[in-house]
Design an enzyme around this catalytic site. Structure first.
Site, mmCIF file in Angstrom:
data_model
loop_
_atom_site.group_PDB
_atom_site.id
_atom_site.type_symbol
_atom_site.label_atom_id
_atom_site.label_comp_id
_atom_site.label_asym_id
_atom_site.label_seq_id
_atom_site.Cartn_x
_atom_site.Cartn_y
_atom_site.Cartn_z
ATOM 1 N N ASP A 1 -6.918 -1.269 -4.653
ATOM 2 C CA ASP A 1 -8.015 -0.908 -3.741
ATOM 3 C C ASP A 1 -8.918 0.136 -4.389
ATOM 4 O O ASP A 1 -10.141 0.098 -4.234
ATOM 5 C CB ASP A 1 -7.455 -0.349 -2.431
ATOM 6 N N ASP B 1 0.855 -1.184 0.000
ATOM 7 C CA ASP B 1 0.000 0.000 0.000
ATOM 8 C C ASP B 1 0.887 1.230 0.000
ATOM 9 O O ASP B 1 2.002 1.203 0.528
ATOM 10 C CB ASP B 1 -0.912 0.012 1.224
#
Length: 162
Positions: A139, A121
């Site tokens: 995401d 991330d």
């Protein structure tokens, strides 16, 4: 006669999924090479790049679960979304686009999980007193895909009311 949405056909959805996954993986590779680990790199006043590893699912939920459980769960999600995609009428453009994006995002994060054991991330929205969960392009695909499906439902309801 109803118009067939482009992403209701297998080849366009496959192309979108592969291109989205390649873009996701290319950005994550660049993040791994150039972005320092767990150090914010400001981009805008409320946006920073921040490389971290997510051992769970979205927003680090289930981070204490075994990797095989999370992989299996992601595979079930992809299978369920494929099932929904096949059952949705072929004229529902935004629904089919949304399904494609959800599949691309889920598979993009699944690739990370299988290769590294975690998901990379790197996007952080924040203020001086609050920060949103760190996330990635995959995401974003999932979130935008869900939004497209909701939009499709709203448009479909309005069309039925007319």
């Amino acid at each position: 006669m109803e118009k067939t949405a482009i992403f209701s056909r297998p080849l366009p959805i496959l192309i979108l999924v592969v291109v989205a996954m390649l873009l996701d993986q290319a950005i994550k590779a660049a993040v791994e090479i150039w972005l320092p680990f767990q150090q914010a790199v400001p981009v805008l006043p409320m946006l920073a790049l921040y490389r971290t590893y997510n051992y769970g699912v979205a927003f680090s939920m289930l981070s204490g679960m075994e990797g095989w459980f999370i992989v299996t769960m992601r595979l079930f999600v992809v299978a369920f979304v494929l099932w929904l995609w096949r059952r949705t009428p072929k004229d529902r453009f935004f629904a089919h686009l949304g399904y494609a994006m959800i599949i691309a995002g889920a598979l993009g994060n699944l690739v990370d999980r299988l290769i590294f054991g975690y998901v990379i991330d790197y996007v952080l929205f924040h203020t001086a007193t609050w920060s949103f969960a760190v996330f990635n392009l995959a995401d974003s695909f999932i979130t935008i895909g869900a939004g497209a499906i909701i939009l499709d439902e709203i448009l479909h309801m309005k069309k039925q009311d007319a």
